[in-house]
Design a protein around this motif. Structure first.
Motif, mmCIF file in Angstrom:
data_model
loop_
_atom_site.group_PDB
_atom_site.id
_atom_site.type_symbol
_atom_site.label_atom_id
_atom_site.label_comp_id
_atom_site.label_asym_id
_atom_site.label_seq_id
_atom_site.Cartn_x
_atom_site.Cartn_y
_atom_site.Cartn_z
ATOM 1 N N SER A 1 0.855 -1.182 0.000
ATOM 2 C CA SER A 1 0.000 0.000 0.000
ATOM 3 C C SER A 1 0.894 1.235 0.000
ATOM 4 O O SER A 1 2.101 1.133 0.238
ATOM 5 N N THR B 1 -3.070 11.382 4.132
ATOM 6 C CA THR B 1 -3.774 10.642 3.077
ATOM 7 C C THR B 1 -4.205 9.232 3.494
ATOM 8 O O THR B 1 -4.885 8.552 2.728
ATOM 9 N N SER C 1 -6.404 8.025 5.346
ATOM 10 C CA SER C 1 -7.841 7.735 5.432
ATOM 11 C C SER C 1 -8.468 7.486 4.062
ATOM 12 O O SER C 1 -9.626 7.040 3.982
ATOM 13 N N THR C 2 -7.725 7.745 2.994
ATOM 14 C CA THR C 2 -8.238 7.464 1.651
ATOM 15 C C THR C 2 -7.355 6.490 0.866
ATOM 16 O O THR C 2 -7.811 5.907 -0.106
ATOM 17 N N ASP C 3 -6.111 6.305 1.279
ATOM 18 C CA ASP C 3 -5.228 5.364 0.588
ATOM 19 C C ASP C 3 -5.693 3.935 0.811
ATOM 20 O O ASP C 3 -6.087 3.552 1.928
ATOM 21 N N LEU C 4 -5.641 3.126 -0.256
ATOM 22 C CA LEU C 4 -6.053 1.734 -0.145
ATOM 23 C C LEU C 4 -5.095 0.939 0.724
ATOM 24 O O LEU C 4 -3.876 0.969 0.519
ATOM 25 N N GLY C 5 -5.632 0.206 1.689
ATOM 26 C CA GLY C 5 -4.826 -0.650 2.541
ATOM 27 C C GLY C 5 -4.761 -2.068 2.010
ATOM 28 O O GLY C 5 -4.866 -2.302 0.801
ATOM 29 N N ARG D 1 -10.299 -4.292 0.531
ATOM 30 C CA ARG D 1 -9.221 -3.393 0.902
ATOM 31 C C ARG D 1 -9.821 -2.149 1.541
ATOM 32 O O ARG D 1 -10.415 -1.314 0.848
ATOM 33 N N LYS D 2 -9.693 -2.045 2.830
ATOM 34 C CA LYS D 2 -10.104 -0.809 3.483
ATOM 35 C C LYS D 2 -8.943 0.171 3.377
ATOM 36 O O LYS D 2 -8.096 0.034 2.508
ATOM 37 N N THR D 3 -8.875 1.145 4.230
ATOM 38 C CA THR D 3 -7.864 2.179 4.084
ATOM 39 C C THR D 3 -6.607 1.843 4.887
ATOM 40 O O THR D 3 -6.623 1.017 5.803
ATOM 41 N N TYR E 1 -7.262 2.475 8.477
ATOM 42 C CA TYR E 1 -7.942 1.363 9.149
ATOM 43 C C TYR E 1 -6.952 0.270 9.525
ATOM 44 O O TYR E 1 -6.988 -0.262 10.644
#
Length: 490
Positions: free
Chosen positions: A151, A158, A160-164, A181-183, A186
């Protein structure tokens, strides 16, 4: 031990409970099924496999600025594609590949989740508190490594919006299971939750060899690394200091300029990754060819690159020189004897087997640097300087405090800046680079500080990756993307 013993699911990987650790280094897990695991000792044996037994050093080192294109050498697909910042077309069975590391992390996570499920069903779960702590720490660590590679690197602005990556908290009991894929934020929240819940439960007395597990010191070292990435420097100090409650960190640093200076390459190999070494806080057994080819990879450290890496010795003054011993294996193939291969035969009388490397994943040196960096950002310049000078006293040839002390004035001269904090941090970054060369650690600093990486091929092509370049994020394995997980952008 068979590194091919993998059960593939469409998404992640379902681990085999029969995957055994090598008897030379770790105890084995039960040869029975989950249903017959009914004691803390058996859960502890199961948890010996709750660590990623795949290596990240080959691709992490090749992506960093520690390597050059030597033109010739071992033509390894992962080494080559990582240097060129291309997707490595490998499989989960390919040693040292990103795909195998992804698979191994999720295999380890599943083992940890199985242990947690077993504990939750025991009549008296309080008897298993140490095992629960290890399982939570192991689960947090594997997810932490995954999100760091697959990731965008953690950035509070960022995250909270980047893909985890999928944070898995239940055992995989079906072949096909959908994940999302949450953030990144998260994932970090979940890591922190497991870390805080598990660390107080860790008990060194529950291990035969604590350094092959998340012992107390290693757990605190992990916490100091985690909060360093989050830039929570007060927490970094808390956990770094907890590694050595007596404050005697100096006696645990590797003695490169004294004891190590008298060792041959073979003796260094036999020493560096041993549990008996005070500097090693946690060791993980990884299926890897790195010990065999570290000096021979085409994209590796040549002499000019070593000169660049080791230049930081001049921060301590014009007479300073690092005590790290540099050796070569043929023309322009340089290495410092650290990580070596041990070969495990498939059976007692077999001629074939599998190569492994014992990898120090947490060390005293890292804790020292974490503490020094936290103090630098907290404007505790004297404390940061004290740690840097402690490090230098164990690393510089014929060290003399009178001649080789790291000072504000020397840093100002070297960096050409009057910003004390910036100079301290840049010194730490430079010292970390030389200390962990050929161990893959440089890549994490490149990501943390957004350092630009430039690779020049022998043909003259220059590949430059500034901060934010999508190629700095490893692509998900094909098995994961085919099942519906969103791929990373390119």
């Amino acid at each position: 031990m068979n590194i091919k013993a993998r059960i593939k699911s469409v998404m992640l990987l379902i681990p085999m409970l029969t995957l055994l650790a090598c008897e030379d280094f770790l105890s084995t897990e039960p040869d029975s099924t989950r249903a017959s695991i009914n004691s803390p000792k058996q859960v502890s044996q199961l948890l010996t496999s709750a660590y990623p037994q795949g290596g990240y050093v080959v691709f992490a080192e090749a992506m960093s600025d520690n390597v050059a294109d030597k033109g010739t050498g071992e033509d390894d697909k992962t080494n080559r594609s990582s240097f060129l910042f291309e997707e490595a077309e490998t499989s989960v069975d390919q040693q040292d590949s990103p795909d195998q590391y992804w698979a191994e992390c999720y295999r380890a996570i599943s083992v940890a989740n199985q242990a947690l499920e077993i504990i939750s069903k025991m009549p008296d779960a309080s008897l298993y508190s140490a095992q629960r702590g290890e399982a939570l720490l192991a689960r947090a660590y594997a997810h932490f490594m995954l999100v760091g590679f697959f990731s965008k690197f953690y950035d509070a602005q960022t995250a909270s919006t980047d893909l985890g990556i999928p944070y898995v908290t239940e055992p995989e009991t079906v072949v096909i299971k959908k994940y999302e894929r949450k953030t990144v934020a998260y994932v970090y929240e979940m890591i922190e939750k497991d870390l805080k819940e598990g660390l107080p439960l860790i008990s060194d007395g529950s291990y035969t060899v604590p350094k092959y597990h998340f012992n107390r010191a290693a757990a605190n070292a992990f916490a100091s690394r985690f909060y360093l990435v989050k830039k929570d420097y007060a927490q970094v100090l808390t956990y770094a200091n907890a590694v050595f409650p007596g404050g005697n960190i100096g006696e645990y640093l590797r003695p490169w300029n004294t004891e190590y200076a008298n060792l041959s390459p073979a003796e260094l190999y036999n020493t560096y990754s041993r549990a008996s070494q005070n500097a090693n806080l946690m060791l993980v057994e990884t299926a890897s060819l790195y010990g065999r080819y570290v000096a021979q990879y085409r994209y590796g450290m040549n002499y000019r690159k070593w000169q660049e890496i080791s230049e930081s010795e001049q921060i301590a003054g014009p007479t300073a020189s690092w005590a790290y011993p540099l050796y070569s294996q043929g023309d322009n193939n340089y290495l410092i004897p650290k990580l070596t291969e041990y070969f495990v035969r498939e059976s007692v009388n077999a001629e074939i087997g599998f190569p492994y490397v014992m990898l120090p994943v947490f060390t005293v040196e890292e804790v020292l640097f974490n503490r020094a960096e936290a103090n630098a950002f907290l404007n505790n310049a004297n404390a940061s300087l004290a740690d840097l000078n402690l490090f230098a006293s164990k690393r510089l040839n014929t060290y003399s405090a009178a001649n080789h002390s790291i000072t504000v004035a020397k840093m100002r001269t070297y960096f050409g800046s009057t910003d004390v904090t910036s100079n301290l941090v840049n010194t730490i970054i430079a010292f970390r680079r030389v200390e962990f060369v050929q161990e893959g650690m440089r890549w994490f600093d490149i990501q943390r500080f957004g350092l630009t990486v430039s690779h020049t091929t022998r043909e003259g092509q220059v590949i430059t990756l500034p901060k934010g370049d999508p190629r700095r994020v490893l692509q998900l394995p094909q098995s994961a993307s085919l099942s519906g997980l969103e791929k990373n952008q390119r």
